[in-house]
Design a protein around this motif. Sequence first.
Motif, mmCIF file in Angstrom:
data_model
loop_
_atom_site.group_PDB
_atom_site.id
_atom_site.type_symbol
_atom_site.label_atom_id
_atom_site.label_comp_id
_atom_site.label_asym_id
_atom_site.label_seq_id
_atom_site.Cartn_x
_atom_site.Cartn_y
_atom_site.Cartn_z
ATOM 1 N N PRO A 1 35.272 40.464 56.969
ATOM 2 C CA PRO A 1 34.670 38.899 56.953
ATOM 3 C C PRO A 1 34.517 38.216 55.694
ATOM 4 C CG PRO A 1 32.961 40.454 56.915
ATOM 5 C CD PRO A 1 34.165 41.391 56.955
ATOM 6 N N PHE A 2 35.488 38.440 54.609
ATOM 7 C CA PHE A 2 35.504 37.894 53.465
ATOM 8 C C PHE A 2 36.848 38.108 53.009
ATOM 9 C CE2 PHE A 2 33.455 42.173 53.108
ATOM 10 C CZ PHE A 2 34.390 42.899 52.347
ATOM 11 N N SER A 3 37.267 37.262 51.696
ATOM 12 C CA SER A 3 38.500 37.474 51.169
ATOM 13 C C SER A 3 38.543 37.103 49.618
ATOM 14 C CB SER A 3 39.421 36.534 51.752
ATOM 15 O OG SER A 3 39.419 35.333 51.823
ATOM 16 N N ASN A 4 39.254 37.798 48.716
ATOM 17 C CA ASN A 4 39.514 37.290 47.696
ATOM 18 C C ASN A 4 38.170 37.167 46.867
ATOM 19 O OD1 ASN A 4 42.318 37.305 47.558
ATOM 20 N ND2 ASN A 4 42.301 35.580 48.604
ATOM 21 N N LEU A 5 37.054 38.043 46.833
ATOM 22 C CA LEU A 5 35.983 37.934 45.981
ATOM 23 C C LEU A 5 36.010 38.329 44.617
ATOM 24 C CD1 LEU A 5 33.560 39.720 48.656
ATOM 25 C CD2 LEU A 5 33.935 37.273 48.516
ATOM 26 N N GLY A 6 37.305 38.868 44.250
ATOM 27 C CA GLY A 6 37.331 39.315 42.914
ATOM 28 C C GLY A 6 36.502 40.260 42.533
ATOM 29 N N LEU A 7 35.910 41.163 43.343
ATOM 30 C CA LEU A 7 35.164 42.449 43.124
ATOM 31 C C LEU A 7 35.647 43.649 43.344
ATOM 32 C CD1 LEU A 7 31.654 40.919 44.646
ATOM 33 C CD2 LEU A 7 32.346 40.955 42.158
ATOM 34 N N GLY A 8 37.108 43.765 43.694
ATOM 35 C CA GLY A 8 37.739 44.979 43.757
ATOM 36 C C GLY A 8 37.354 45.377 45.199
ATOM 37 N N SER A 9 37.661 46.688 45.527
ATOM 38 C CA SER A 9 37.401 47.293 46.870
ATOM 39 C C SER A 9 36.028 47.420 47.038
ATOM 40 C CB SER A 9 38.325 48.420 46.947
ATOM 41 O OG SER A 9 37.576 49.377 45.932
ATOM 42 N N ILE A 10 35.102 47.350 46.249
ATOM 43 C CA ILE A 10 33.379 47.548 46.505
ATOM 44 C C ILE A 10 33.099 47.032 47.889
ATOM 45 C CG2 ILE A 10 31.391 47.778 45.782
ATOM 46 C CD1 ILE A 10 32.605 48.348 43.142
ATOM 47 N N PRO A 11 33.072 45.600 48.099
ATOM 48 C CA PRO A 11 32.933 44.993 49.138
ATOM 49 C C PRO A 11 33.285 45.693 50.657
ATOM 50 C CG PRO A 11 33.053 43.266 47.700
ATOM 51 C CD PRO A 11 33.788 44.626 47.111
ATOM 52 N N ALA A 12 34.698 46.013 50.534
ATOM 53 C CA ALA A 12 35.452 46.445 51.725
ATOM 54 C C ALA A 12 34.752 48.007 51.942
ATOM 55 C CB ALA A 12 36.830 46.472 51.471
ATOM 56 N N ARG A 13 34.500 48.658 50.920
ATOM 57 C CA ARG A 13 34.091 50.005 50.819
ATOM 58 C C ARG A 13 32.720 50.076 51.924
ATOM 59 N NH1 ARG A 13 36.841 53.853 47.882
ATOM 60 N NH2 ARG A 13 38.471 52.955 46.613
ATOM 61 N N ASN A 14 31.904 49.196 51.218
ATOM 62 C CA ASN A 14 30.626 49.119 51.935
ATOM 63 C C ASN A 14 30.596 48.494 53.383
ATOM 64 O OD1 ASN A 14 28.686 50.016 49.912
ATOM 65 N ND2 ASN A 14 28.774 48.162 48.629
ATOM 66 N N TRP B 1 28.133 52.172 47.517
ATOM 67 C CA TRP B 1 29.131 51.512 46.616
ATOM 68 C C TRP B 1 28.686 50.390 45.655
ATOM 69 C CZ3 TRP B 1 33.283 54.583 46.282
ATOM 70 C CH2 TRP B 1 33.864 55.560 47.357
ATOM 71 N N ARG B 2 28.692 50.238 44.325
ATOM 72 C CA ARG B 2 28.150 48.981 43.872
ATOM 73 C C ARG B 2 29.127 48.923 42.371
ATOM 74 N NH1 ARG B 2 22.916 52.523 41.130
ATOM 75 N NH2 ARG B 2 24.151 53.592 39.645
ATOM 76 N N GLY B 3 28.637 47.676 41.859
ATOM 77 C CA GLY B 3 29.554 47.326 40.941
ATOM 78 C C GLY B 3 30.771 46.585 41.158
ATOM 79 N N ARG B 4 31.779 46.821 39.797
ATOM 80 C CA ARG B 4 32.917 46.367 40.248
ATOM 81 C C ARG B 4 34.063 47.322 39.692
ATOM 82 N NH1 ARG B 4 36.009 41.740 36.667
ATOM 83 N NH2 ARG B 4 37.598 40.769 38.295
ATOM 84 N N TYR B 5 33.523 48.208 38.846
ATOM 85 C CA TYR B 5 34.528 49.092 38.317
ATOM 86 C C TYR B 5 34.153 50.622 38.565
ATOM 87 C CZ TYR B 5 35.719 45.098 35.324
ATOM 88 O OH TYR B 5 36.139 43.760 35.050
ATOM 89 N N ASN B 6 35.085 51.631 38.516
ATOM 90 C CA ASN B 6 34.896 53.104 38.501
ATOM 91 C C ASN B 6 34.027 53.401 39.808
ATOM 92 O OD1 ASN B 6 36.590 53.803 36.408
ATOM 93 N ND2 ASN B 6 34.689 52.942 35.235
ATOM 94 N N GLU B 7 34.193 52.721 40.888
ATOM 95 C CA GLU B 7 33.081 52.960 42.089
ATOM 96 C C GLU B 7 33.024 54.342 42.531
ATOM 97 O OE1 GLU B 7 37.342 51.243 43.869
ATOM 98 O OE2 GLU B 7 35.889 51.179 42.111
ATOM 99 N N ASP B 8 34.259 55.161 42.406
ATOM 100 C CA ASP B 8 34.268 56.444 43.069
ATOM 101 C C ASP B 8 33.154 57.472 42.324
ATOM 102 O OD1 ASP B 8 37.137 55.367 43.299
ATOM 103 O OD2 ASP B 8 36.890 56.745 45.040
ATOM 104 N N THR B 9 33.240 57.268 40.994
ATOM 105 C CA THR B 9 32.803 57.840 39.880
ATOM 106 C C THR B 9 31.354 57.578 39.938
ATOM 107 O OG1 THR B 9 34.494 57.956 38.165
ATOM 108 C CG2 THR B 9 32.244 58.588 37.164
ATOM 109 N N ASP B 10 30.925 56.280 40.020
ATOM 110 C CA ASP B 10 29.802 56.063 40.030
ATOM 111 C C ASP B 10 28.768 56.325 41.477
ATOM 112 O OD1 ASP B 10 27.389 54.092 39.090
ATOM 113 O OD2 ASP B 10 27.691 53.404 41.337
ATOM 114 N N LEU B 11 29.580 56.346 42.758
ATOM 115 C CA LEU B 11 28.955 56.894 43.925
ATOM 116 C C LEU B 11 28.533 58.348 43.660
ATOM 117 C CD1 LEU B 11 28.066 56.211 46.671
ATOM 118 C CD2 LEU B 11 30.366 56.718 47.411
#
Length: 310
Positions: A55-68, A161-171
């Motif tokens: 329900p969104f596009s081009n947020l500039g936040l990487g894959s994190i919104p899609a993952r959540n 998932w949170r932030g913008r970078y290194n989401e796998d490591t952070d989770l």
Amino acid sequence: MARYPVYVISKGRFENCLTAKFLLKDQVPFALVVEPQEAEEYRRRYPDATVHVLPFSNLGLGSIPARNWVWEHARSEGHFRHWILDDNMRDVQRLFRGKRIRCNADIGFSVIEDFTDRYENIGIAGMNYKMFVTNHTPVPFFLNVHVYSCLLIRNDLPHRWRGRYNEDTDLCLQVLADKWCTVLFNAFMVDKMRTMTSKGGNMTELYQGDGRLRMARSLERVWPGVVKVDRRFQRPQHVVKDSWKGFDTPLIRRTDIDWNALAPDEYGAQLIALAEVQSPSLRALLAEVAHEARDALPALVSDIGTAFRP
């Protein structure tokens, strides 16, 4: 057959979504998760795949919104866990008697699901990268480390998932700090394209310019004393203190399972040659397996002429 839903998040790779291609070939049910502006392109090129439109596009936040979004979708459908995969993987392979051999993904998923569900406290499990598994890797899995790109996540975890970078490591750090376990399988691995070698994905949004340094610094700020920035592989890289050895939560077996009744299970697979095998060691392996009249785990054709199949 794997019992938990498989999601593939993808952006800008409708022309060559490698993960979708091998899952279709392996006949694994899955859903592509894409942004609205690309939905028709994905539907046209992968008509046999389910396509979920974000329900969104081009947020500039990487894959994190899609993952959540995927996490909440899996929860809303009543699933206990879900798989989430990157879109730039060629196939699944199995480490079998010192050989990495392409394996049908559905069996790989099923084995990991069965293992994971036998324990009370595995928050995240998944497959290692082929590039990090050698023919001599001595253990079937690593406990309490990072899991990247191909993850089986328990849906009732309180983390996201949170932030913008290194989401796998952070989770993974969130889960481990909360005394859950993670399991990274070497027995099964994914053949993933190296970062920034395939157009699309997050290359434009995240990796360009000094993106690598920004990514590493952001994780260091979130996890002070746990993560530091170093130079690895000729680029800035985050490094977890003591190579993750500070996380020592043991696996807890479920008490409602008769562990003594568990027996080896090859999931109905056979090791077969689909083409002329050139490698002497592979020919010897095939002869050894045939002589024992036993099955191995399944897969599709590999570039060395051998395969695991049901």
